[in-house]
Motif scaffolding. Structure first.
Motif, mmCIF file in Angstrom:
data_model
loop_
_atom_site.group_PDB
_atom_site.id
_atom_site.type_symbol
_atom_site.label_atom_id
_atom_site.label_comp_id
_atom_site.label_asym_id
_atom_site.label_seq_id
_atom_site.Cartn_x
_atom_site.Cartn_y
_atom_site.Cartn_z
ATOM 1 N N LEU A 151 -27.994 -72.013 -5.067
ATOM 2 C CA LEU A 151 -28.220 -71.562 -6.441
ATOM 3 C C LEU A 151 -28.482 -72.733 -7.380
ATOM 4 C CD1 LEU A 151 -25.389 -68.873 -6.634
ATOM 5 C CD2 LEU A 151 -27.776 -68.577 -5.949
ATOM 6 N N PRO A 184 -21.170 -66.604 2.669
ATOM 7 C CA PRO A 184 -21.783 -66.271 1.379
ATOM 8 C C PRO A 184 -21.667 -64.780 1.070
ATOM 9 C CG PRO A 184 -23.468 -66.622 3.035
ATOM 10 C CD PRO A 184 -22.159 -66.963 3.672
ATOM 11 N N TYR A 207 -24.745 -63.824 -3.551
ATOM 12 C CA TYR A 207 -25.166 -65.211 -3.370
ATOM 13 C C TYR A 207 -26.470 -65.248 -2.561
ATOM 14 C CZ TYR A 207 -25.378 -70.041 -1.803
ATOM 15 O OH TYR A 207 -25.806 -71.318 -1.564
ATOM 16 N N ASP A 217 -24.855 -74.421 2.032
ATOM 17 C CA ASP A 217 -24.526 -73.046 1.668
ATOM 18 C C ASP A 217 -23.097 -72.719 2.095
ATOM 19 O OD1 ASP A 217 -27.028 -71.967 0.547
ATOM 20 O OD2 ASP A 217 -27.841 -72.435 2.521
ATOM 21 N N ASP A 251 -25.891 -76.312 -3.889
ATOM 22 C CA ASP A 251 -25.909 -75.089 -3.085
ATOM 23 C C ASP A 251 -27.232 -74.367 -3.297
ATOM 24 O OD1 ASP A 251 -25.728 -73.666 -5.495
ATOM 25 O OD2 ASP A 251 -23.722 -72.888 -5.107
#
Length: 103
Positions: A21, A91, A95, A87, A19
């Motif tokens: 992150l 979100p 995020y 993603d 993702d």
């Protein structure tokens, strides 16, 4: 003759699905555009696909995440690495902030 050679000496495509992150996406499904090959990512978000040489579209899907498609080249007898980012469909604010800062 080349079509037969490409089929019997496929290229290998590997990569990681994560993702925004950098979190590994375990259980994401990676599918080739012909629908013949479909694999699921492991605990580290990694996948491996064998595909005939030439242009290839691959798609990545996972519940509650965006579907991503990308065009790539499979090299006869070679190895290609394609890392893909997906993603969340919805979100959170944090995020979005954290993913933007990670760029």
């Amino acid at each position: 003759a080349n079509v037969i050679r490409d089929y019997f000496n496929p290229g290998q495509m590997t990569g990681r699905v994560e993702d925004g992150l950098g979190k590994a996406m375990k259980g994401a499904v990676v599918t080739t555009d012909d629908g013949v090959t479909q694999v699921t990512t492991n605990d580290k978000g990694e996948y491996t696909i064998s595909a005939p040489a030439g242009g290839l579209d691959i798609s990545v899907t996972k519940d509650a995440y965006t579907t991503v498609s990308t065009r790539t080249e499979s090299v006869r007898g070679g190895k290609t690495t394609i890392d893909i980012r997906i993603d969340p469909l919805k979100p959170s604010f944090w995020y979005k902030v954290r993913a933007k800062l990670r760029l």
